[in-house]
Design a protein around this motif. Structure first.
Motif, PDB file in Angstrom:
ATOM      1  N   ALA A   1       0.749  -1.295   0.036  1.00 35.92           N
ATOM      2  CA  ALA A   1       0.028   0.064   0.236  1.00 35.92           C
ATOM      3  C   ALA A   1       0.788   1.266  -0.028  1.00 35.92           C
ATOM      4  O   ALA A   1       0.620   2.246  -0.780  1.00 35.92           O
ATOM      5  CB  ALA A   1      -0.909  -0.273   1.214  1.00 35.92           C
ATOM      6  N   GLU A   2       1.870   1.058   0.899  1.00 35.10           N
ATOM      7  CA  GLU A   2       2.644   2.418   0.924  1.00 35.10           C
ATOM      8  C   GLU A   2       3.669   2.765  -0.451  1.00 35.10           C
ATOM      9  O   GLU A   2       3.724   4.042  -0.913  1.00 35.10           O
ATOM     10  CB  GLU A   2       3.833   2.230   1.952  1.00 35.10           C
ATOM     11  CG  GLU A   2       3.454   2.552   3.072  1.00 35.10           C
ATOM     12  CD  GLU A   2       4.365   2.392   4.357  1.00 35.10           C
ATOM     13  OE1 GLU A   2       5.639   1.729   4.150  1.00 35.10           O
ATOM     14  OE2 GLU A   2       4.102   2.429   5.509  1.00 35.10           O
ATOM     15  N   ARG A   3       3.765   1.673  -1.161  1.00 34.85           N
ATOM     16  CA  ARG A   3       4.270   1.835  -2.441  1.00 34.85           C
ATOM     17  C   ARG A   3       3.474   2.454  -3.658  1.00 34.85           C
ATOM     18  O   ARG A   3       3.827   3.310  -4.531  1.00 34.85           O
ATOM     19  CB  ARG A   3       4.879   0.477  -3.132  1.00 34.85           C
ATOM     20  CG  ARG A   3       6.369  -0.021  -2.387  1.00 34.85           C
ATOM     21  CD  ARG A   3       6.776  -1.220  -3.184  1.00 34.85           C
ATOM     22  NE  ARG A   3       5.758  -2.180  -3.511  1.00 34.85           N
ATOM     23  CZ  ARG A   3       5.811  -3.480  -2.716  1.00 34.85           C
ATOM     24  NH1 ARG A   3       6.707  -3.214  -1.599  1.00 34.85           N
ATOM     25  NH2 ARG A   3       5.147  -4.285  -2.637  1.00 34.85           N
ATOM     26  N   ALA A   4       2.286   2.192  -3.284  1.00 36.62           N
ATOM     27  CA  ALA A   4       1.142   3.207  -4.104  1.00 36.62           C
ATOM     28  C   ALA A   4       0.748   4.323  -3.338  1.00 36.62           C
ATOM     29  O   ALA A   4      -0.134   5.057  -4.001  1.00 36.62           O
ATOM     30  CB  ALA A   4       0.077   2.010  -4.330  1.00 36.62           C
ATOM     31  N   GLY A   5       1.253   4.851  -2.628  1.00 38.10           N
ATOM     32  CA  GLY A   5       0.925   6.149  -1.924  1.00 38.10           C
ATOM     33  C   GLY A   5      -0.082   6.084  -0.917  1.00 38.10           C
ATOM     34  O   GLY A   5      -0.808   6.987  -0.544  1.00 38.10           O
ATOM     35  N   LEU A   6      -0.418   4.781  -0.467  1.00 33.71           N
ATOM     36  CA  LEU A   6      -1.743   4.541   0.320  1.00 33.71           C
ATOM     37  C   LEU A   6      -1.489   3.920   1.649  1.00 33.71           C
ATOM     38  O   LEU A   6      -0.363   3.692   1.891  1.00 33.71           O
ATOM     39  CB  LEU A   6      -2.383   3.625  -0.639  1.00 33.71           C
ATOM     40  CG  LEU A   6      -3.241   4.237  -1.841  1.00 33.71           C
ATOM     41  CD1 LEU A   6      -3.836   3.168  -2.777  1.00 33.71           C
ATOM     42  CD2 LEU A   6      -4.114   5.697  -1.926  1.00 33.71           C
ATOM     43  N   VAL A   7      -2.551   3.683   2.362  1.00 36.23           N
ATOM     44  CA  VAL A   7      -2.501   3.419   3.655  1.00 36.23           C
ATOM     45  C   VAL A   7      -3.483   1.949   3.914  1.00 36.23           C
ATOM     46  O   VAL A   7      -4.399   1.774   3.556  1.00 36.23           O
ATOM     47  CB  VAL A   7      -2.638   4.293   4.799  1.00 36.23           C
ATOM     48  CG1 VAL A   7      -2.657   3.702   6.191  1.00 36.23           C
ATOM     49  CG2 VAL A   7      -1.795   5.466   4.620  1.00 36.23           C
ATOM     50  N   PHE A   8      -2.507   0.782   4.383  1.00 31.25           N
ATOM     51  CA  PHE A   8      -3.515  -0.313   4.827  1.00 31.25           C
ATOM     52  C   PHE A   8      -3.700  -0.122   6.544  1.00 31.25           C
ATOM     53  O   PHE A   8      -2.562  -0.021   6.997  1.00 31.25           O
ATOM     54  CB  PHE A   8      -2.723  -1.649   4.563  1.00 31.25           C
ATOM     55  CG  PHE A   8      -3.381  -2.890   4.949  1.00 31.25           C
ATOM     56  CD1 PHE A   8      -4.487  -3.097   4.487  1.00 31.25           C
ATOM     57  CD2 PHE A   8      -2.762  -3.858   5.986  1.00 31.25           C
ATOM     58  CE1 PHE A   8      -5.238  -4.303   4.912  1.00 31.25           C
ATOM     59  CE2 PHE A   8      -3.408  -4.762   6.238  1.00 31.25           C
ATOM     60  CZ  PHE A   8      -4.755  -5.131   5.785  1.00 31.25           C
ATOM     61  N   ALA A   9      -5.092   0.060   6.862  1.00 29.49           N
ATOM     62  CA  ALA A   9      -5.456   0.546   7.934  1.00 29.49           C
ATOM     63  C   ALA A   9      -5.034  -0.717   9.178  1.00 29.49           C
ATOM     64  O   ALA A   9      -4.971  -0.138  10.368  1.00 29.49           O
ATOM     65  CB  ALA A   9      -6.940   0.824   8.107  1.00 29.49           C
ATOM     66  N   VAL A  10      -4.993  -1.897   8.842  1.00 28.64           N
ATOM     67  CA  VAL A  10      -5.030  -2.626   9.868  1.00 28.64           C
ATOM     68  C   VAL A  10      -3.577  -3.141  10.229  1.00 28.64           C
ATOM     69  O   VAL A  10      -2.449  -3.389   9.428  1.00 28.64           O
ATOM     70  CB  VAL A  10      -5.267  -4.426   9.183  1.00 28.64           C
ATOM     71  CG1 VAL A  10      -5.106  -5.211  10.327  1.00 28.64           C
ATOM     72  CG2 VAL A  10      -6.830  -4.097   8.814  1.00 28.64           C
ATOM     73  N   ASP A  11      -3.039  -2.708  11.380  1.00 30.27           N
ATOM     74  CA  ASP A  11      -1.582  -2.367  11.619  1.00 30.27           C
ATOM     75  C   ASP A  11      -1.192  -3.000  13.109  1.00 30.27           C
ATOM     76  O   ASP A  11      -0.900  -1.949  13.896  1.00 30.27           O
ATOM     77  CB  ASP A  11      -1.251  -0.978  11.503  1.00 30.27           C
ATOM     78  CG  ASP A  11       0.306  -0.785  11.712  1.00 30.27           C
ATOM     79  OD1 ASP A  11       0.974  -1.578  11.782  1.00 30.27           O
ATOM     80  OD2 ASP A  11       0.770   0.357  12.035  1.00 30.27           O
ATOM     81  N   PRO A  12      -1.523  -4.338  13.610  1.00 31.49           N
ATOM     82  CA  PRO A  12      -1.306  -4.655  14.868  1.00 31.49           C
ATOM     83  C   PRO A  12       0.252  -4.744  15.121  1.00 31.49           C
ATOM     84  O   PRO A  12       1.014  -4.428  14.065  1.00 31.49           O
ATOM     85  CB  PRO A  12      -1.666  -6.102  14.721  1.00 31.49           C
ATOM     86  CG  PRO A  12      -1.687  -6.582  13.162  1.00 31.49           C
ATOM     87  CD  PRO A  12      -1.951  -5.255  12.545  1.00 31.49           C
ATOM     88  N   THR A  13       0.692  -4.767  16.245  1.00 26.92           N
ATOM     89  CA  THR A  13       1.898  -4.729  16.649  1.00 26.92           C
ATOM     90  C   THR A  13       2.723  -5.969  16.150  1.00 26.92           C
ATOM     91  O   THR A  13       4.150  -5.943  16.215  1.00 26.92           O
ATOM     92  CB  THR A  13       2.184  -4.699  18.320  1.00 26.92           C
ATOM     93  OG1 THR A  13       1.486  -5.703  18.923  1.00 26.92           O
ATOM     94  CG2 THR A  13       1.545  -3.388  18.813  1.00 26.92           C
ATOM     95  N   SER A  14       2.050  -6.927  15.817  1.00 27.41           N
ATOM     96  CA  SER A  14       2.770  -8.189  15.316  1.00 27.41           C
ATOM     97  C   SER A  14       2.655  -8.298  13.660  1.00 27.41           C
ATOM     98  O   SER A  14       2.822  -9.466  13.035  1.00 27.41           O
ATOM     99  CB  SER A  14       2.016  -9.643  15.869  1.00 27.41           C
ATOM    100  OG  SER A  14       0.727  -9.381  15.518  1.00 27.41           O
ATOM    101  N   ALA A  15       2.706  -7.003  13.036  1.00 28.52           N
ATOM    102  CA  ALA A  15       2.532  -6.798  11.552  1.00 28.52           C
ATOM    103  C   ALA A  15       3.755  -7.679  10.934  1.00 28.52           C
ATOM    104  O   ALA A  15       3.587  -8.029   9.813  1.00 28.52           O
ATOM    105  CB  ALA A  15       2.642  -5.316  11.334  1.00 28.52           C
ATOM    106  N   ASP A  16       4.911  -7.737  11.647  1.00 29.45           N
ATOM    107  CA  ASP A  16       5.917  -8.192  10.787  1.00 29.45           C
ATOM    108  C   ASP A  16       6.037  -9.834  10.708  1.00 29.45           C
ATOM    109  O   ASP A  16       6.780 -10.542  10.150  1.00 29.45           O
ATOM    110  CB  ASP A  16       7.187  -8.072  11.518  1.00 29.45           C
ATOM    111  CG  ASP A  16       7.656  -6.671  11.362  1.00 29.45           C
ATOM    112  OD1 ASP A  16       7.311  -6.020  10.169  1.00 29.45           O
ATOM    113  OD2 ASP A  16       8.342  -5.882  12.361  1.00 29.45           O
ATOM    114  N   ALA A  17       4.948 -10.621  11.360  1.00 28.07           N
ATOM    115  CA  ALA A  17       4.617 -11.982  11.485  1.00 28.07           C
ATOM    116  C   ALA A  17       3.232 -12.567  11.368  1.00 28.07           C
ATOM    117  O   ALA A  17       3.047 -13.565  10.795  1.00 28.07           O
ATOM    118  CB  ALA A  17       5.345 -12.573  12.857  1.00 28.07           C
ATOM    119  N   SER A  18       2.406 -11.527  11.776  1.00 32.65           N
ATOM    120  CA  SER A  18       0.923 -12.026  11.779  1.00 32.65           C
ATOM    121  C   SER A  18       0.524 -12.112  10.241  1.00 32.65           C
ATOM    122  O   SER A  18       1.229 -11.581   9.378  1.00 32.65           O
ATOM    123  CB  SER A  18       0.112 -11.030  12.517  1.00 32.65           C
ATOM    124  OG  SER A  18       0.122  -9.930  11.807  1.00 32.65           O
ATOM    125  N   CYS A  19      -0.469 -13.057   9.860  1.00 31.94           N
ATOM    126  CA  CYS A  19      -1.137 -12.920   8.820  1.00 31.94           C
ATOM    127  C   CYS A  19      -2.411 -12.536   8.780  1.00 31.94           C
ATOM    128  O   CYS A  19      -3.277 -12.321   9.358  1.00 31.94           O
ATOM    129  CB  CYS A  19      -0.884 -14.451   8.320  1.00 31.94           C
ATOM    130  SG  CYS A  19       0.672 -15.222   8.380  1.00 31.94           S
TER     131      CYS A  19
END
Length: 655
Positions: A276-294
């Protein structure tokens, strides 16, 4: 789908028994009581407790506990199970050794028959129960081998044989999640290659009678991916990593296209955020475990994160999702009147449910759910974590209990161009610092929300004292020690001056509460501010293992009361534990002082000299067993269970 209760936990739960460790080879967190109840039943544990005070030499008890320890160590070690399954001769020797020890215990019982008939009957019951446990243990190998053959045959119709894993590594890797709580090892772990394979695997597991447990990254802290039944199948969705480009789709009820992204259940959350960031947008779901959660887990738990303050949780951002129901049917859920914002702001939310045939395309049934927007949130709290039903909406916030999510499509948002990240460090008491959160939110909420001068709060995160300590937070203020509370937030808008002014006002509000404030402007500086939030793995060092967590939602004005209340509970329990320990030590030392002192025995006194020559003594003494293990606190030398099967003539227990 993991709804099987662990019966042994409830059995005999009223007994406040000490966590004794007489059973050897027990490297698990289970006490002797829990092991005996699992293997023999609660009645046998009560019987053991009665016999404990009647022991004479204790040798029979040690032999019985060694039998239970041998069974337990194999039961809790998939690698030993595989070794015995692959070596039938060793398996027979192992079981024979267990039965031999039970016969020895029974022989000792028969030798003393008549001295105490009541005690003799109790011991006989205990030996019979242990013998039945060994019989069940012996037959379990053939049953397991047969069920594995049948499982391969049934599930190979739907996926490659290499995706059906019974090996020790796969089972050990899927026995727990981030809670580190272990109950049962899964019977099999399945790794479907594609989304289309999942329905067939669920159907096959139903045919085999296996409990189904969906699993993604295994980052959950509530135990949703933990097997509670030995006959369970974990379906790991990490291979379902299909991720589309940002796709502009005209949603129902909208005239213009909306940016969306379609994700497989196994896509790691960070990948979606980056796309999303590469497209200049935001993905709203951002838990603290974002680097591992699915993604599948995010839907199943209705994950949120720091951006939820502006765009809501997963449910607020879902356009549609696909899942397999517990009866192996495809189900597609589509929101037909998306308001592109928080769902509770809409008067109502409409969802179309479409059940599909096995081919995944032919519709067999359709249903429409119309739910008032207010039903999704509790007034004054926001997300209602107690409402798992969510008016019957499938998949979301059910934690895998009503189906297995295989893919989902989310709306994406555009972040306003002007962004400031504030980091506020509070060094005072919670009741003095927490009100600043309410004051800051009220201040930002009062600013314009439309037009060129609009200012929004796009992210907000509160770190309490224990979290600050756990993550090793590096204090930014020129003060000694770490802060007792940290508050971080993103303030955004279209006008840079208006955003900068709002950030300065937020810092001044914090200063009035004795806090130090810092503002990050550049993207790199803002990213560094948020790094401490993502270090959730460090928390495990400061919490008890095998702990299941629960989410709570606290009204902001009461957060200080909650923080102080939890800390008070921690202190009270800590003091109570210390006092119990002190009382137990006092009683133990007093008992030793009151013990009558008799004549010193040969063992306590000076060692007696033998009349035989040293060379004779050495020649007649038995050489130590090459299979002997470590010496236990009771003085008996024990060998490993596999060692005893290799040399059944070896005697490693001292009488």
């Amino acid at each position: 789908m993991n709804t099987v209760a662990d019966a042994f936990v409830a059995a005999d739960s009223g007994t406040d028994a000490p966590r004794l460790r007489e059973i050897p080879y027990n490297y698990t967190s289970f006490s002797d009581r829990e092991i005996v109840i699992r293997l023999l039943g609660a009645d046998m544990w009560r019987l053991l407790q009665e016999l404990r005070g009647e022991r004479r030499t204790g040798r029979s008890a040690r032999m019985l506990f060694e039998v239970l320890g041998d069974v337990w160590v194999v039961d809790r070690n998939p690698y030993l199970q595989d070794d015995l399954l692959d070596n039938p001769k060793r398996q027979v020797l192992f079981v024979d050794a267990l039965r031999h020890r039970l016969r020895e215990v029974d022989r000792r019982r028969q030798h003393g028959v008549g001295a105490d008939a009541e005690r003799d009957a109790k011991v006989a019951r205990l030996i019979a129960a242990a013998g039945a446990a060994v019989d069940r243990f012996a037959t379990s190998f053939a049953e397991t081998a047969e069920l594995r053959r049948r499982t391969r045959r049934v599930l190979a119709r739907h996926t490659d044989r290499g995706n059906i894993a019974f090996d020790g590594l796969a089972r050990v890797s899927h026995v727990t999640d981030a809670t580190d709580w272990r109950v049962e090892y899964p019977f099999v772990v399945l790794h479907p290659d594609t989304e289309d394979e999942v329905r067939g695997l669920v159907e096959g597991c139903i045919e085999l009678g296996l409990t189904i447990i969906p699993r993604g990254g295994g980052t959950g802290y509530t135990g949703g991916a933990i097997p509670l039944d030995a006959r369970s199948a974990v379906i790991n969705t990490e291979k379902l990593e299909r991720l589309s480009d940002v796709e502009r789709v005209v949603l129902r009820g909208h005239a213009e296209a909306t940016p969306t992204i379609d994700c497989g259940a196994g896509v790691v959350t960070r990948r979606v955020i980056d796309a999303a960031e590469r497209a200049g947008l935001v993905f709203a779901v951002d838990p603290t475990s974002a680097d591992a959660s699915c993604i599948g887990g995010n839907v199943a738990v209705n994950a949120g994160g720091k951006k939820a303050v502006l765009w809501g949780t997963a449910l607020d951002n879902l356009v549609s999702w696909r899942m397999v129901t517990p009866d192996a049917q495809w189900l597609e859920v589509t929101r037909t009147d998306h308001n592109l914002g928080k769902i509770h702001d809409a008067k109502q939310a409409t969802f179309e449910l479409a059940w599909l045939a096995a081919d995944g395309r032919t519709m067999t049934r359709r249903e429409t759910l119309v739910i008032p927007g207010s039903a999704f949130r509790k007034a004054g709290l926001g997300k209602d974590v107690t409402d798992k039903f969510l008016a019957g909406l499938p998949g979301v916030q059910k934690e895998g209990c009503d189906g297995l999510v295989t893919s989902a499509r989310f709306v994406l948002h555009r972040m306003p161009p002007a962004v400031r990240t504030v980091c506020l460090e509070f060094f005072g008491l919670a009741r003095e610092s927490v009100p600043a959160i309410v004051e800051i939110k009220d201040h930002v909420d009062a600013l314009p929300k439309s037009g060129a001068a609009r200012v929004l709060l796009a992210g907000l995160e509160h770190l309490d004292e224990r979290y600050v300590k756990a993550v090793g937070y590096a204090t930014k203020a020129k003060r000694h020690g770490r802060p007792r509370m940290v508050l971080m937030g993103d303030i955004v808008g279209d006008d840079d001056a208006a955003v900068a002014k709002a950030a300065s006002a937020v810092v001044r509000i914090a200063n009035a509460r004795g806090a130090e404030g810092f503002v990050a402007v550049s993207a790199d500086a803002r990213r560094k501010f948020w790094l401490d939030r993502a270090r959730t793995a460090a928390i495990a060092r400061h919490t008890n293992a095998f702990k299941v967590n629960e989410d709570v939602v606290i009204p902001l004005p009461r957060l200080a009361d909650y923080t102080d209340g939890i800390e008070r509970i921690n202190i009270e329990f800590s003091l109570a534990n210390k006092l119990r320990l002190a009382d137990a030590l006092t009683a133990f030392l007093a008992a030793r002082r009151c013990r009558p002192r008799g004549r010193p025995t040969a063992r306590r006194g000076r060692r007696r000299k033998s009349s035989r020559p040293r060379s004779t003594r050495r020649a007649n003494s038995s050489p130590p067993c090459a299979h002997a293990g470590r010496t236990s606190p009771t003085g008996s030398t024990r060998r490993s269970p596999l060692c005893r099967t290799a040399r059944s003539s070896c005697r490693g227990s001292a009488s």
